[in-house]
Every structure is written in structure tokens, then in C-alpha cells.
Scaffold this active site. Structure first.
Site: not given
Ligand code: CMC
Length: 433
Positions: A313, A371
Site C-alpha cells: 500500500h 483487498d
Molecule cells: N507484490 C510484489 N512486490 C511489490 C508489491 C506487491 N504487491 N507491492 C509493492 N512491491 C514492491 C515493488 O516492486 C517495489 O520494489 P522495489 O523497491 O524493489 O522496486 C516496492 O515494493 C515498492 O513498491 P511501489 O510500487 O513503489 O509502491 P507504491 O506505493 O507505488 O505502490 C501499490 C503501492 C498498492 C500500488 C503496490 O503495493 C501494488 O501494486 N500492490 C498490489 C495491488 C494492490 O493490492 N492494490 C490495492 C491497494 S489497497 C486498495 C485501495 O486502497 O485501492
């Protein structure tokens, strides 16, 4: 917000005079540096893709402490609200700032109940869609379409219009979602029934048919009500910010909320619940428990493009408090429906167990989000996967409309207009090619 004693000073290495920037404190949470005069005084913009360090507004609706894993609606912890309130209490709280007393609750329930029907013409509008259209495509159209039906509540300068449009949106979302579902399976629409609760009525519109009596299952009703409560608002997330940005141009509330629905659809946001269940089903189909380890290796491999959906998140760097409540609801619903040995739930628990111990997830502070378990609950209730994000939209509508209303009432409200670093061609002369 109040001015803090601290000031920030921005200095430059090129001899430009430095600039003092005011710092403000909210009631809780990090202070903010006010950069509004930055461009005027220095000719510089700030650069912050994804708004990693930018507060775009002040708000008194929802507070998240991502490190502690804390979520407050109007100051009340989500854990207390989830066990003591129903969704109508939460809607009242989010819209009005405090929980209703008995009379206020009765009056609010009554207002919402009296606005659940939609203009009959909406049925014909819906019929223009393909039956196999994704429910979020349909819902984006239907919600936007409300602005063509309810002209008498689109004057955003009139507080009465704003109130009625808020009630209409909260009341009509369940009807629209259920209509979209019934249309997709070729069944007749079921009209709302006023003696049922908000959630009971939604269940009936979803699952009743004209041929037999439908009795609302109280366990299912409570579980779905909790899903609504947990999704009601979540600070300045992508869809809420979309509603604010769209609404900042002065557009009508139905159009602004339709923009929120469209944004929520994405798999990184509301679409994650659908993506998460699809992921669990895929692992199950490919060997289930035996393949969990292999799947986790793929997730950790950046080149695979696979993410553990329902994990991670932007704000929570600790267990999402909604995920804990949802896991508990999941157990209750599965037990009451005799589905304790549901393989997808077992799979989800195992993925969580591995992730919470694996350095990849621990180092990146990746925990289950809301989720991760909500899809399993919805599936057990009988809601098809493609409809999950539509349910999320239904629940988030109150948050969107409250945030939109708060923005319009803010004396500092301005049309949202971000700037950019331009990296394209500089001015050049036309030459025929
Ligand atoms: N699985 C594997 N790796 C992950 C995941 C995941 N679900 N989420 C983040 N990472 C890794 C990512 O690859 C990155 O690694 P590195 O630092 O080595 O490059 C690190 O963790 C940070 O991730 P980010 O994408 O830069 O973080 P963000 O804050 O931009 O993204 C997120 C947050 C929710 C988009 C992401 O965690 C994600 O894609 N999660 C899966 C989708 C999901 O479950 N979304 C629902 C969010 S809650 C409901 C809502 O409020 O809408």
C-alpha cells in the site's frame, strides 16, 4: 491547520536569495511546508510524481497513520466503528462530522431509503450496453448518466442541491450496481424495498427474482455491511483525488463521482480485489498449495511482472487495519456458510504466512491490504468477481461525495492545475516533410 513556530528555508547554490517557507501543523500527522508562493517568488516549481510528498488539500474526514496501521473516520478508530456501527451510521458520520443520535439516524435512513429508486428511463439507458460489458464500464456510464436525469440537484453553489445529490448518490448506487448485475445475467431488475436495511435491500436487489420469496441472511448482511464500512473513505487516494480534481472545475457531482468510479477501476487501486481473487483462482487451478512457493518466487522476480495482489500500500507500511477486520469477517462468513475448508481462503492464509516471514516483503514493508480477503468474502456471498470493484465504488461513494463537498466549502478551494517539467522539443520551425 495552524502555523507552526518552525519555518523552512529554501536556499540555492547559484546565489539566488533564499526563501522562508511557512510550516503548518494539522491536528495529527506530519507538518506541511507551504510552497504556494514558491513559483511567484523564485520562478521554480516542485517535482513530485505520484504525490509522494505532497498534501494537495486540507481535510478533516479521514486520517491514516501508515506506520502504525491506524485508520480514523472523523477521529474514530475503524476497529470501533466496524463493530459498533452500521453503514448508515458511517455515511452520516463521514458526511456530517459526527455520529448520529437516534432521531438523526432515523431521519437519515429515511432520506436515503426514499431515494433508492432510479428514473425509469435509466433502464433503457442500461439496455444500450452489451450484456457482457464489464460492470465498471457500465457503472461509469450510469453514474455519469445520473447528471442527465437529476438536473434539479446539479447547482454546486446551492448547499441544498449538494445535500440532495449526496443522498441520491448514496441511495442509488446499490440500485445501479444491482441493475448492472441483473442485466448481465438476463434477469429482471428488482426494485428497492423500503422495509429492509441499506445492505439488506442491496442483497435483495442482487439476488431476488420475481418467482420466489427472498429472505436476507443476517450473517451475509452483516459481512457486506462491514465491507461497505471498511471501504467508505480512505483519505486522498487516487479516486478521491480524481473526484476532487474533476470537481474542482465546477462540474456537477454526478460527473465528478463518475470520474472517481473510472479511476477506481484500475488494478493498482479498487480493481485489486478482483485481481486478487483471479490470482488465487489461478494458483488453485495450477496446483494450489503445492505451487505457492513457486508463485512467490515469481512475485519476487522483477522481470516476471507478477505482483502479489492484495499486498502493499502507498500509505500503510504496516498491517492495513481493514485487512485484519476483513480476515475476521472472512472467517465468520465461511463458518456460517459451512465453507470453513474453502481452498482459496487456505491459500490466502498461506501466502500471507510466507510473505510475512520473507525478507523481500519484510524489507519493503509489504502487508496484506483490505483487498486480500474482501474478494473471498464476496465470492462466498455469491457476488461474481467482475462485480467486486463495483461494490467498492458503491461503498466509496460516501467518501467521494463528502470530500467533494469539503473541497467546495473550503475558502482556499481553487481549480486543480498541476504543472510539469517540459522535456520535449523546444520551439522549432515548421518544415514540410
Ligand atoms: N507484490 C510484489 N512486490 C511489490 C508489491 C506487491 N504487491 N507491492 C509493492 N512491491 C514492491 C515493488 O516492486 C517495489 O520494489 P522495489 O523497491 O524493489 O522496486 C516496492 O515494493 C515498492 O513498491 P511501489 O510500487 O513503489 O509502491 P507504491 O506505493 O507505488 O505502490 C501499490 C503501492 C498498492 C500500488 C503496490 O503495493 C501494488 O501494486 N500492490 C498490489 C495491488 C494492490 O493490492 N492494490 C490495492 C491497494 S489497497 C486498495 C485501495 O486502497 O485501492
Amino acid at each position: 491547520m495552524k502555523l507552526s513556530d518552525t519555518k523552512a528555508t529554501l536556499s540555492f547554490s547559484n546565489g539566488k536569495p533564499s526563501m522562508d517557507l511557512p510550516v503548518y501543523s494539522g491536528s495529527v500527522g506530519p507538518d506541511v511546508i507551504d510552497i504556494r508562493k514558491l513559483y511567484g517568488q523564485t520562478g521554480l516549481f516542485t517535482y513530485d510524481p505520484g504525490f509522494m510528498s505532497t498534501a494537495a488539500c486540507q481535510s478533516s474526514i479521514t486520517y491514516i497513520d501508515g506506520d502504525k496501521g491506524e485508520l480514523l473516520y472523523r477521529g474514530y478508530p475503524i476497529e470501533q466503528l466496524a463493530v459498533n456501527c452500521d453503514f448508515m451510521d458511517i455515511c452520516y458520520l463521514i458526511l456530517n462530522g459526527d455520529l448520529p443520535d437516534g432521531e438523526q439516524k432515523k431521519d437519515f435512513d429515511n432520506q436515503v431509503t426514499r431515494h433508492t429508486m432510479v428514473n425509469e428511463q435509466m433502464h433503457f439507458f442500461l439496455r444500450g450496453f452489451r450484456r457482457d460489458a464489464h460492470p465498471m464500464a457500465v457503472l461509469t456510464g450510469l453514474v455519469g448518466g445520473l447528471s442527465a436525469f437529476y438536473h434539479d440537484s446539479t447547482d454546486i453553489t446551492n448547499p441544498m442541491h449538494r445535500h440532495i445529490s449526496a443522498i441520491r448518490l448514496i441511495a442509488k448506487m446499490p440500485t445501479l450496481v444491482a441493475m448492472a448485475y441483473k442485466y448481465s445475467i438476463g434477469q429482471p431488475y428488482v426494485y428497492p424495498q423500503n422495509n429492509l436495511s441499506y445492505t439488506g435491500n442491496f442483497l435483495r436487489m442482487m439476488f431476488a427474482n420475481p418467482c420466489e420469496e427472498y429472505v436476507v441472511n443476517p450473517v451475509v448482511e452483516k459481512a457486506l455491511d462491514r465491507i461497505f464500512i471498511l471501504h467508505a473513505d480512505h483519505e486522498q487516494n487516487a479516486s478521491t483525488s480524481t473526484v476532487r480534481l474533476c470537481g474542482s472545475s465546477g462540474t456537477n457531482p454526478f460527473a465528478a463521482i463518475a470520474a472517481g468510479v473510472a479511476c477506481l477501476w484500475g488494478p493498482a487501486h479498487g480493481g485489486a480485489n478482483e485481481a486478487c481473487l483471479n490470482m488465487l483462482e489461478e494458483i488453485q487451478a495450477n496446483g494450489g498449495m503445492a505451487k505457492v512457493g513457486e508463485f512467490m518466487e515469481q512475485v519476487k522476480d522483477k522481470n516476471s511482472g507478477v505482483r502479489l495482489m492484495g499486498f502493499g500500500h502507498r500509505v500503510y507500511k504496516n498491517y492495513d487495519p481493514r485487512a485484519k477486520l476483513m480476515q475476521q469477517t472472512c472467517k465468520e462468513v465461511l463458518a456460517s456458510l459451512g465453507l470453513e475448508s474453502d481452498p482459496l481462503f487456505k491459500l490466502a492464509m498461506e501466502l500471507e504466512r510466507i510473505a510475512l516471514e520473507d525478507p523481500y516483503f519484510v524489507e519493503r514493508k509489504l502487508y496484506p491490504n483490505v483487498d486480500f480477503y474482501s474478494g473471498i468474502v464476496q465470492r462466498a456471498i455469491g457476488i461474481p468477481t467482475a462485480l467486486f470493484t463495483a461494490i467498492f465504488s458503491l461503498a466509496r461513494t460516501v467518501g467521494w461525495i463528502a470530500q467533494w463537498n469539503e473541497m467546495l466549502s473550503d475558502p482556499e478551494y481553487k481549480i486543480g492545475r498541476p504543472r510539469q517539467i517540459y522535456s520535449g522539443e523546444s520551439s522549432r520551425q515548421y518544415k514540410k516533410k
